[in-house]
Design a protein around this motif. Structure first.
Motif, PDB file in Angstrom:
ATOM      1  N   GLY A 224      -3.154   2.819   2.332  1.00 21.37           N
ATOM      2  CA  GLY A 224      -1.655   2.390   2.911  1.00 21.37           C
ATOM      3  C   GLY A 224      -0.996   2.748   4.276  1.00 21.37           C
ATOM      4  N   ARG A 225      -1.731   3.580   5.072  1.00 16.87           N
ATOM      5  CA  ARG A 225      -1.273   3.674   6.322  1.00 16.87           C
ATOM      6  C   ARG A 225      -1.625   2.188   7.097  1.00 16.87           C
ATOM      7  NH1 ARG A 225       0.758   8.533   6.513  1.00 16.87           N
ATOM      8  NH2 ARG A 225       0.242  10.049   5.021  1.00 16.87           N
ATOM      9  N   TRP A 226      -3.024   1.792   6.764  1.00 14.40           N
ATOM     10  CA  TRP A 226      -3.290   0.560   7.621  1.00 14.40           C
ATOM     11  C   TRP A 226      -2.624  -0.466   7.074  1.00 14.40           C
ATOM     12  CZ3 TRP A 226      -5.472  -4.272   6.672  1.00 14.40           C
ATOM     13  CH2 TRP A 226      -5.794  -5.117   7.421  1.00 14.40           C
ATOM     14  N   LEU A 227      -2.136  -0.681   5.725  1.00 15.24           N
ATOM     15  CA  LEU A 227      -1.288  -1.567   5.970  1.00 15.24           C
ATOM     16  C   LEU A 227       0.072  -1.342   6.014  1.00 15.24           C
ATOM     17  CD1 LEU A 227      -2.608  -1.952   1.798  1.00 15.24           C
ATOM     18  CD2 LEU A 227      -2.429  -3.687   4.242  1.00 15.24           C
ATOM     19  N   ALA A 233       6.401  -2.243   8.282  1.00 13.89           N
ATOM     20  CA  ALA A 233       6.810  -1.933   7.536  1.00 13.89           C
ATOM     21  C   ALA A 233       6.621  -0.201   7.838  1.00 13.89           C
ATOM     22  CB  ALA A 233       5.624  -2.020   6.349  1.00 13.89           C
ATOM     23  N   GLU A 234       8.165  -0.004   6.799  1.00 10.70           N
ATOM     24  CA  GLU A 234       8.274   2.260   7.171  1.00 10.70           C
ATOM     25  C   GLU A 234       7.274   2.603   5.645  1.00 10.70           C
ATOM     26  OE1 GLU A 234      12.251   2.694   6.808  1.00 10.70           O
ATOM     27  OE2 GLU A 234      13.084   1.069   8.325  1.00 10.70           O
ATOM     28  N   ALA A 235       6.991   1.612   5.173  1.00  9.63           N
ATOM     29  CA  ALA A 235       6.304   1.980   3.435  1.00  9.63           C
ATOM     30  C   ALA A 235       5.794   1.170   3.229  1.00  9.63           C
ATOM     31  CB  ALA A 235       7.039   3.236   2.811  1.00  9.63           C
ATOM     32  N   VAL A 236       5.199   1.846   2.398  1.00  6.39           N
ATOM     33  CA  VAL A 236       4.373   0.961   1.874  1.00  6.39           C
ATOM     34  C   VAL A 236       4.085   1.330  -0.037  1.00  6.39           C
ATOM     35  CG1 VAL A 236       2.010  -0.303   0.728  1.00  6.39           C
ATOM     36  CG2 VAL A 236       2.958  -0.127   3.012  1.00  6.39           C
ATOM     37  N   LEU A 237       4.690   0.664  -0.862  1.00  3.14           N
ATOM     38  CA  LEU A 237       4.540   1.421  -2.323  1.00  3.14           C
ATOM     39  C   LEU A 237       3.502   0.922  -3.677  1.00  3.14           C
ATOM     40  CD1 LEU A 237       5.576   3.604  -4.947  1.00  3.14           C
ATOM     41  CD2 LEU A 237       7.251   1.253  -5.044  1.00  3.14           C
ATOM     42  N   VAL A 238       2.561   1.388  -3.468  1.00  2.00           N
ATOM     43  CA  VAL A 238       0.815   0.562  -4.366  1.00  2.00           C
ATOM     44  C   VAL A 238       1.564   1.182  -5.675  1.00  2.00           C
ATOM     45  CG1 VAL A 238      -1.255   0.475  -4.266  1.00  2.00           C
ATOM     46  CG2 VAL A 238      -0.250   1.206  -2.650  1.00  2.00           C
ATOM     47  N   THR A 239       1.235  -0.109  -6.693  1.00  2.00           N
ATOM     48  CA  THR A 239       1.421   0.749  -8.036  1.00  2.00           C
ATOM     49  C   THR A 239       0.526   0.604  -8.920  1.00  2.00           C
ATOM     50  OG1 THR A 239       2.043  -1.206  -8.559  1.00  2.00           O
ATOM     51  CG2 THR A 239       3.597  -0.494  -7.959  1.00  2.00           C
ATOM     52  N   ARG A 240      -0.055   1.668  -9.322  1.00  2.00           N
ATOM     53  CA  ARG A 240      -1.099   1.693  -9.607  1.00  2.00           C
ATOM     54  C   ARG A 240      -1.819   1.896 -11.593  1.00  2.00           C
ATOM     55  NH1 ARG A 240      -3.088   7.243  -6.579  1.00  2.00           N
ATOM     56  NH2 ARG A 240      -4.757   6.871  -7.188  1.00  2.00           N
ATOM     57  N   GLY A 241      -0.520   0.757 -11.903  1.00  2.00           N
ATOM     58  CA  GLY A 241      -1.304   1.189 -13.495  1.00  2.00           C
ATOM     59  C   GLY A 241      -1.420   1.948 -14.387  1.00  2.00           C
ATOM     60  N   PRO A 242      -2.396   1.910 -15.185  1.00  2.00           N
ATOM     61  CA  PRO A 242      -2.317   3.510 -15.823  1.00  2.00           C
ATOM     62  C   PRO A 242      -2.003   4.767 -14.691  1.00  2.00           C
ATOM     63  CG  PRO A 242      -4.493   2.501 -15.667  1.00  2.00           C
ATOM     64  CD  PRO A 242      -3.107   1.667 -15.430  1.00  2.00           C
ATOM     65  N   LEU A 247       3.445   6.054  -3.411  1.00  2.00           N
ATOM     66  CA  LEU A 247       4.259   6.092  -1.400  1.00  2.00           C
ATOM     67  C   LEU A 247       3.402   6.206  -0.332  1.00  2.00           C
ATOM     68  CD1 LEU A 247       6.604   4.556  -0.483  1.00  2.00           C
ATOM     69  CD2 LEU A 247       8.173   7.164  -1.220  1.00  2.00           C
ATOM     70  N   ILE A 248       3.288   5.678   0.317  1.00  2.00           N
ATOM     71  CA  ILE A 248       2.366   5.337   1.457  1.00  2.00           C
ATOM     72  C   ILE A 248       3.875   5.538   3.218  1.00  2.00           C
ATOM     73  CG2 ILE A 248       0.335   5.804   3.038  1.00  2.00           C
ATOM     74  CD1 ILE A 248      -0.065   6.756  -0.228  1.00  2.00           C
ATOM     75  N   LEU A 249       4.137   6.564   3.585  1.00  2.00           N
ATOM     76  CA  LEU A 249       4.394   6.504   5.158  1.00  2.00           C
ATOM     77  C   LEU A 249       4.616   6.495   5.719  1.00  2.00           C
ATOM     78  CD1 LEU A 249       6.632   7.705   2.072  1.00  2.00           C
ATOM     79  CD2 LEU A 249       8.741   7.042   4.185  1.00  2.00           C
ATOM     80  N   PRO A 250       3.706   6.301   7.270  1.00  2.00           N
ATOM     81  CA  PRO A 250       3.004   6.367   8.112  1.00  2.00           C
ATOM     82  C   PRO A 250       3.041   8.217   8.718  1.00  2.00           C
ATOM     83  CG  PRO A 250       4.130   4.429   8.592  1.00  2.00           C
ATOM     84  CD  PRO A 250       4.768   4.792   7.732  1.00  2.00           C
TER      85      PRO A 250
END
Length: 488
Positions: A224-227, A233-242, A247-250
């Motif tokens: 997330g930090r690399w992305l 972007a200010e943040a990346v929200l990775v949806t991980r299913g089950p 939520l990753i903020l640098p």
């Protein structure tokens, strides 16, 4: 989270531009009972056909269900699927004003065969990027709409609309105007989305873009930090299913949100619900963390539905209450049950009620309860306490104390709520719950069902569900006694 929901829906809902790939999702419901003689394949006998909005159009539908003003901008072909999309938009109160027609492109159409689970998906589409002239037209339209909206969602399904010639001028203009941009990304290269505020990739998309396997939270954080760095972007929200969401903020510690506990029936369109809820919440004044938690709750609701679907404010409010309020667990007091039923009824859900002893749970009970649950959205079970069972069945019953019976029943997914009652009949409980459907076993007649007159008086109905023949607690007890009888 109830306060977060109230904050979103108490004031004026935001205005949102949804830019991206518009899809017509078609569900063909049928049955499979035979194998073809022409080839070793099942024969699908088609029944109902149901078209629904998909892709960016489903994002728009989710926002509209929340009460947002939505500007949907995308490209469709000059074909029946495009007309179907326009019809669906009109039915849901969404404008088709900003649909750009390209007669050289097919409207993206995904047809799913369901019998009863999804068997096959047929896609009709092109992934060719828009030509330069059409891309300029879409970008100019988007920039013209920006002064009229509070934020932008880019719904990229990799069908050729979200190209650099479109995104770069739109994102730059949005940034200059202070309009947040949230992107559901499909590109392998997240530099493609520079200028976006937040990106919401799923696990697969994040793995592909970061070139790493997201096997644990540490890997998710690193990716997330690399992305964030790649996309700025200010943040990346990775949806991980089950496994929930991350939520990753640098410059901050990551927020890993556990999954919603609801049963998953269909994950189709869950990402659309996530980005719509998250964006609506952010534009309503919530911070990224609270918005992400609300989006996680909304995703838990929508995966409990079949097919592409939306979440209403009432459903979201109920789901938040179920997550956070201890009085809304499965085994409730009568007062707690009344409050829980009221929440579900406000969400437009159909309440089913049944009652019984359920001593020594067996397959007959299971099938009965499953059939009862199928008659509505929530099944409430009134459970006789030990004293009332003794009055009904004799001094040797129950075999299992009511607290243990309630715990076993609570483990069944078909049972939503249980309350224990001590009266000889469930009439008082029925009058409190006021179910839409009152269910009893097939050994009753309508005339002998307690509460029938009361339920039918306010417009409810009585349903009789047949028991499994030859199976009962008494027969099981007799079988055990005969099989393990020992002579003195």
């Amino acid at each position: 989270m109830i306060a977060a929901v109230d904050r979103c829906f108490q004031g004026q809902c935001p205005k949102v531009l949804v830019l991206g790939d518009i899809i017509c999702d078609v569900y063909l419901y049928g049955t499979v009972n035979r194998i073809s003689q022409e080839a070793p394949v099942p024969i699908f006998e088609c029944g109902e056909r149901r078209p629904v909005l998909g892709g960016a159009a489903n994002v728009a539908a989710n926002l509209q269900a929340f009460g947002c003003d939505v500007y949907l901008l995308g490209v469709v072909g000059a074909d029946p699927a495009a007309q179907e999309i326009r019809t669906l938009l009109e039915k849901q109160g969404l404008a088709a004003t900003w649909l750009v027609e390209d007669p050289l492109r097919p409207t993206t159409e995904k047809t799913r065969l369901v019998a009863p689970q999804q068997m096959l998906r047929l896609d009709r589409e092109t992934r060719q990027p828009l030509d330069a002239e059409l891309g300029e037209t879409v970008a100019d339209l988007a920039c013209a709409l920006l002064p009229h909206v509070d934020g932008v969602i880019c719904s990229d399904y990799h069908k050729g609309v979200c190209i650099s010639d479109v995104l770069e001028p739109v994102f730059a203009r949005a940034r200059d105007m202070g309009r947040p941009v949230v992107v559901d990304p499909k590109s392998r290269d997240f530099t493609h989305y520079r200028g976006a505020t937040v990106l919401t990739p799923n696990r697969f998309e994040a793995e592909r873009a970061s070139h790493r396997l997201l096997s644990d939270e540490a890997e998710v954080e690193a990716a997330g930090r690399w992305l964030c760095e790649q996309s700025q972007a200010e943040a990346v929200l990775v949806t991980r299913g089950p496994e929930g969401m991350s939520l990753i903020l640098p410059a901050q510690a990551p927020l890993h949100i556990p999954p919603n506990a609801r049963e998953v029936y269909d994950g189709t369109g869950a990402g659309d619900t996530v980005i719509a809820t998250f964006t609506m919440a952010v534009l309503s004044g919530l911070n990224f963390a609270d918005a992400a938690m609300l989006a996680n709750t909304a995703a838990g609701v929508v995966v409990g539905k079949v097919g592409t679907a939306v979440v209403t404010p009432a459903e979201l409010r109920v789901a938040c209450a179920l997550e956070t309020a201890p009085e809304l667990r499965k085994v409730l007091t009568r007062d707690e049950l009344v409050r829980a039923v009221q929440q579900h009824r406000q969400a437009g859900e159909r309440i089913v009620f049944t009652n019984g002893c359920f001593d020594l749970l067996h397959v007959g009970h299971m099938r009965y309860l499953q059939q009862a649950r199928a008659l509505g959205d929530r099944l409430v079970l009134g459970l006789n306490d030990d004293a009332s069972v003794r009055r009904l069945k004799g001094d040797k019953r129950p075999l299992i104390p009511h607290a243990e019976r309630a715990s076993v029943l609570a483990a069944l997914t078909c049972v939503d709520y249980i309350t224990i009652f001590s009266e000889d009949t469930p009439l008082e409980l029925i009058e409190c719950v006021r179910p839409d459907v009152l269910v009893k076993g097939g050994d009753y007649t309508p005339e002998t069902v307690v509460g029938r007159d009361e339920v039918e008086a306010y417009g409810g109905e009585v349903a009789l569900v047949p028991f499994v023949e030859g199976i009962s607690t008494t027969s099981i007890i007799d079988s055990v006694l005969q099989r393990y009888h020992r002579s003195p």
